[in-house]
Design a protein around this motif. Structure first.
Motif, PDB file in Angstrom:
ATOM      1  N   ASN A 218      11.831 -15.168  19.763  1.00 38.28           N
ATOM      2  CA  ASN A 218      11.678 -16.626  19.889  1.00 38.28           C
ATOM      3  C   ASN A 218      12.397 -17.069  21.159  1.00 38.28           C
ATOM      4  OD1 ASN A 218      11.206 -19.326  19.498  1.00 38.28           O
ATOM      5  ND2 ASN A 218      12.448 -19.522  17.645  1.00 38.28           N
ATOM      6  N   GLU A 219      11.820 -16.689  22.304  1.00 39.39           N
ATOM      7  CA  GLU A 219      12.473 -16.928  23.589  1.00 39.39           C
ATOM      8  C   GLU A 219      12.705 -18.403  23.877  1.00 39.39           C
ATOM      9  OE1 GLU A 219      10.429 -14.995  26.745  1.00 39.39           O
ATOM     10  OE2 GLU A 219      10.881 -12.955  26.034  1.00 39.39           O
ATOM     11  N   LYS A 220      11.833 -19.260  23.373  1.00 41.04           N
ATOM     12  CA  LYS A 220      11.972 -20.695  23.644  1.00 41.04           C
ATOM     13  C   LYS A 220      12.716 -21.430  22.532  1.00 41.04           C
ATOM     14  CE  LYS A 220       7.846 -20.947  26.558  1.00 41.04           C
ATOM     15  NZ  LYS A 220       6.522 -21.588  26.772  1.00 41.04           N
ATOM     16  N   ASN A 221      13.221 -20.651  21.584  1.00 40.85           N
ATOM     17  CA  ASN A 221      14.013 -21.221  20.488  1.00 40.85           C
ATOM     18  C   ASN A 221      13.270 -22.345  19.775  1.00 40.85           C
ATOM     19  OD1 ASN A 221      16.339 -21.186  18.864  1.00 40.85           O
ATOM     20  ND2 ASN A 221      17.290 -22.840  20.050  1.00 40.85           N
ATOM     21  N   GLU A 222      11.996 -22.104  19.479  1.00 42.11           N
ATOM     22  CA  GLU A 222      11.193 -23.097  18.770  1.00 42.11           C
ATOM     23  C   GLU A 222      11.647 -23.222  17.322  1.00 42.11           C
ATOM     24  OE1 GLU A 222       6.948 -22.823  19.048  1.00 42.11           O
ATOM     25  OE2 GLU A 222       7.025 -22.022  21.098  1.00 42.11           O
ATOM     26  N   ASP A 223      11.483 -24.398  16.763  1.00 36.75           N
ATOM     27  CA  ASP A 223      11.811 -24.650  15.371  1.00 36.75           C
ATOM     28  C   ASP A 223      10.769 -23.964  14.486  1.00 36.75           C
ATOM     29  OD1 ASP A 223      12.584 -25.578  12.925  1.00 36.75           O
ATOM     30  OD2 ASP A 223      12.231 -27.702  13.344  1.00 36.75           O
ATOM     31  N   VAL A 224      11.209 -23.053  13.611  1.00 35.38           N
ATOM     32  CA  VAL A 224      10.282 -22.319  12.745  1.00 35.38           C
ATOM     33  C   VAL A 224      10.504 -22.670  11.271  1.00 35.38           C
ATOM     34  CG1 VAL A 224      10.085 -20.413  14.381  1.00 35.38           C
ATOM     35  CG2 VAL A 224      11.844 -20.318  12.604  1.00 35.38           C
ATOM     36  N   PHE A 225      11.233 -23.750  11.023  1.00 36.99           N
ATOM     37  CA  PHE A 225      11.619 -24.105   9.661  1.00 36.99           C
ATOM     38  C   PHE A 225      10.408 -24.247   8.739  1.00 36.99           C
ATOM     39  CE2 PHE A 225      12.524 -27.334   6.384  1.00 36.99           C
ATOM     40  CZ  PHE A 225      13.586 -26.712   5.741  1.00 36.99           C
ATOM     41  N   GLU A 226       9.325 -24.861   9.239  1.00 35.58           N
ATOM     42  CA  GLU A 226       8.182 -25.146   8.387  1.00 35.58           C
ATOM     43  C   GLU A 226       7.182 -23.991   8.288  1.00 35.58           C
ATOM     44  OE1 GLU A 226       6.383 -28.801   9.594  1.00 35.58           O
ATOM     45  OE2 GLU A 226       8.126 -30.023   9.062  1.00 35.58           O
ATOM     46  N   LEU A 227       7.429 -22.899   9.017  1.00 34.91           N
ATOM     47  CA  LEU A 227       6.508 -21.766   8.974  1.00 34.91           C
ATOM     48  C   LEU A 227       6.744 -20.908   7.737  1.00 34.91           C
ATOM     49  CD1 LEU A 227       6.605 -20.473  12.671  1.00 34.91           C
ATOM     50  CD2 LEU A 227       5.031 -22.132  11.648  1.00 34.91           C
ATOM     51  N   LYS A 228       5.673 -20.339   7.209  1.00 38.09           N
ATOM     52  CA  LYS A 228       5.839 -19.298   6.199  1.00 38.09           C
ATOM     53  C   LYS A 228       6.468 -18.095   6.896  1.00 38.09           C
ATOM     54  CE  LYS A 228       1.560 -19.005   4.705  1.00 38.09           C
ATOM     55  NZ  LYS A 228       0.844 -20.193   5.229  1.00 38.09           N
ATOM     56  N   LYS A 229       7.486 -17.524   6.298  1.00 43.17           N
ATOM     57  CA  LYS A 229       8.179 -16.414   6.972  1.00 43.17           C
ATOM     58  C   LYS A 229       8.934 -15.567   5.960  1.00 43.17           C
ATOM     59  CE  LYS A 229      11.884 -19.618   8.350  1.00 43.17           C
ATOM     60  NZ  LYS A 229      11.162 -20.812   7.841  1.00 43.17           N
ATOM     61  N   GLY A 230       9.321 -14.384   6.423  1.00 41.33           N
ATOM     62  CA  GLY A 230      10.087 -13.471   5.588  1.00 41.33           C
ATOM     63  C   GLY A 230       9.938 -12.054   6.093  1.00 41.33           C
ATOM     64  N   ASN A 231      10.555 -11.108   5.370  1.00 47.46           N
ATOM     65  CA  ASN A 231      10.455  -9.702   5.759  1.00 47.46           C
ATOM     66  C   ASN A 231       9.219  -9.068   5.108  1.00 47.46           C
ATOM     67  OD1 ASN A 231      11.182  -9.275   3.061  1.00 47.46           O
ATOM     68  ND2 ASN A 231      13.327  -8.866   3.561  1.00 47.46           N
ATOM     69  N   TRP A 232       9.042  -7.771   5.311  1.00 49.17           N
ATOM     70  CA  TRP A 232       7.845  -7.107   4.785  1.00 49.17           C
ATOM     71  C   TRP A 232       7.814  -7.106   3.265  1.00 49.17           C
ATOM     72  CZ3 TRP A 232       3.255  -5.999   6.484  1.00 49.17           C
ATOM     73  CH2 TRP A 232       3.045  -5.922   7.863  1.00 49.17           C
ATOM     74  N   ARG A 233       8.979  -7.052   2.625  1.00 45.42           N
ATOM     75  CA  ARG A 233       9.000  -7.082   1.170  1.00 45.42           C
ATOM     76  C   ARG A 233       8.477  -8.428   0.650  1.00 45.42           C
ATOM     77  NH1 ARG A 233      10.919  -3.446  -1.864  1.00 45.42           N
ATOM     78  NH2 ARG A 233      12.097  -2.505  -0.136  1.00 45.42           N
ATOM     79  N   LEU A 234       8.912  -9.504   1.292  1.00 45.70           N
ATOM     80  CA  LEU A 234       8.428 -10.829   0.891  1.00 45.70           C
ATOM     81  C   LEU A 234       6.944 -10.991   1.203  1.00 45.70           C
ATOM     82  CD1 LEU A 234      11.421 -13.109   1.947  1.00 45.70           C
ATOM     83  CD2 LEU A 234      10.607 -12.670  -0.382  1.00 45.70           C
ATOM     84  N   PHE A 235       6.511 -10.433   2.342  1.00 43.49           N
ATOM     85  CA  PHE A 235       5.096 -10.546   2.692  1.00 43.49           C
ATOM     86  C   PHE A 235       4.236  -9.748   1.710  1.00 43.49           C
ATOM     87  CE2 PHE A 235       1.320  -9.448   5.380  1.00 43.49           C
ATOM     88  CZ  PHE A 235       0.816 -10.736   5.435  1.00 43.49           C
ATOM     89  N   LYS A 236       4.752  -8.630   1.209  1.00 43.68           N
ATOM     90  CA  LYS A 236       4.016  -7.865   0.198  1.00 43.68           C
ATOM     91  C   LYS A 236       3.837  -8.708  -1.061  1.00 43.68           C
ATOM     92  CE  LYS A 236       4.083  -3.598  -2.507  1.00 43.68           C
ATOM     93  NZ  LYS A 236       4.809  -2.334  -2.805  1.00 43.68           N
ATOM     94  N   GLU A 237       4.866  -9.437  -1.444  1.00 38.81           N
ATOM     95  CA  GLU A 237       4.755 -10.329  -2.598  1.00 38.81           C
ATOM     96  C   GLU A 237       3.710 -11.418  -2.328  1.00 38.81           C
ATOM     97  OE1 GLU A 237       8.603 -11.863  -3.515  1.00 38.81           O
ATOM     98  OE2 GLU A 237       9.505  -9.889  -3.851  1.00 38.81           O
ATOM     99  N   TYR A 238       3.701 -11.904  -1.093  1.00 41.43           N
ATOM    100  CA  TYR A 238       2.744 -12.961  -0.713  1.00 41.43           C
ATOM    101  C   TYR A 238       1.307 -12.464  -0.839  1.00 41.43           C
ATOM    102  CZ  TYR A 238       0.257 -16.265   2.305  1.00 41.43           C
ATOM    103  OH  TYR A 238      -0.639 -17.167   2.813  1.00 41.43           O
TER     104      TYR A 238
END
Length: 246
Positions: A218-238
């Motif tokens: 995140n070179e421009k330090n954009e706000d990612v608060f509202e994005l869906k996010k997580g690690n691979w374990r969380l994405f597997k659950e998703y």
């Protein structure tokens, strides 16, 4: 949503991008030096010029053509055209590097079985899968990195490379061209990646996104608060909770 677009470097293949790039360029320079190229550093600099040209490509030529045009001009230092025979020999040497030496960069990557689990779940549920990696590498290098994950090209309907692409990330035309190629609408797709600027920008076209945050860029330090996010374990659950399309 019926199509999942995966970034490769830092996503399907978890890695520290700087460590990978430094190792890659060191190995390539060593290969050139050992093959008798006393201008190896100039060649590496010309490669970076070619990469910058691909990022700025406006779609009139493929990234492959764009790269070699900028590379030739940079290595000739604007004094004269690069000798065609010399360029062909150098191109063959770089291709041999990808076939024989490039695999050593694998040791600075961090493959995880969770990636294979996620891809298998999505395939079983009937989702179309695409490797939407920044197409600044030739197919031989892209397929090599994909193989380190334990996946195969046949797991995906499309893999973007510099041969089949005429735009690069974060240019939104990369995603527009991808949608057109796949014959998909933005709402059909989910873009999964670790780079906020290059991958998450797809949301500006209406493509849903998921930020893999283990090796996030995140070179421009954009706000990612509202994005869906997580690690691979969380994405597997998703993905496990996604509907079956069969």
């Amino acid at each position: 949503m019926n199509t999942v677009l995966f970034d490769l470097d830092g996503t399907l293949l978890p890695m520290d991008m700087k460590e990978f790039t430094d190792t890659y360029m060191m190995l390539l320079e060593n290969r050139l030096v050992s093959s008798g190229y006393d201008n190896a550093k100039d060649i590496i600099q010309a490669i970076w010029v070619g990469v910058e040209a691909m990022v700025a490509n406006t779609g009139l030529v493929t990234n492959e053509e764009c790269f070699w045009g900028a590379f030739d001009k940079a290595l000739a230092k604007d004094e004269e055209k690069l000798d065609r025979k010399y360029r062909r020999k150098l191109e063959k040497e770089i291709n041999r590097f990808y076939q024989e030496d490039f695999f050593m960069t694998r040791y600075v990557t961090h493959p995880t079985d969770l990636v294979n689990d996620v891809v298998e779940i999505l395939k079983q549920k009937g989702y179309q899968l695409v490797v939407a990696t920044n197409p600044i590498f030739p197919a031989v290098a892209t397929e090599a990195r994909l193989s380190w994950t334990g996946l195969e090209p046949d797991d995906f309907s499309l893999i973007t490379t510099f041969e089949n692409s005429c735009f690069s990330k974060p240019n939104l035309d990369y995603y527009r061209h991808l949608l057109k190629t796949l014959d998909k609408d933005p709402e059909d797709c989910l873009m999964v990646g670790n780079d906020v600027q290059e991958d998450m920008c797809a949301r500006h076209l209406g493509i849903d996104v998921f930020l893999l945050d283990e090796f996030v860029l995140n070179e421009k330090n954009e706000d990612v608060f509202e994005l869906k996010k997580g690690n691979w374990r969380l994405f597997k659950e998703y993905v496990s909770a996604l509907p079956d399309l069969n």
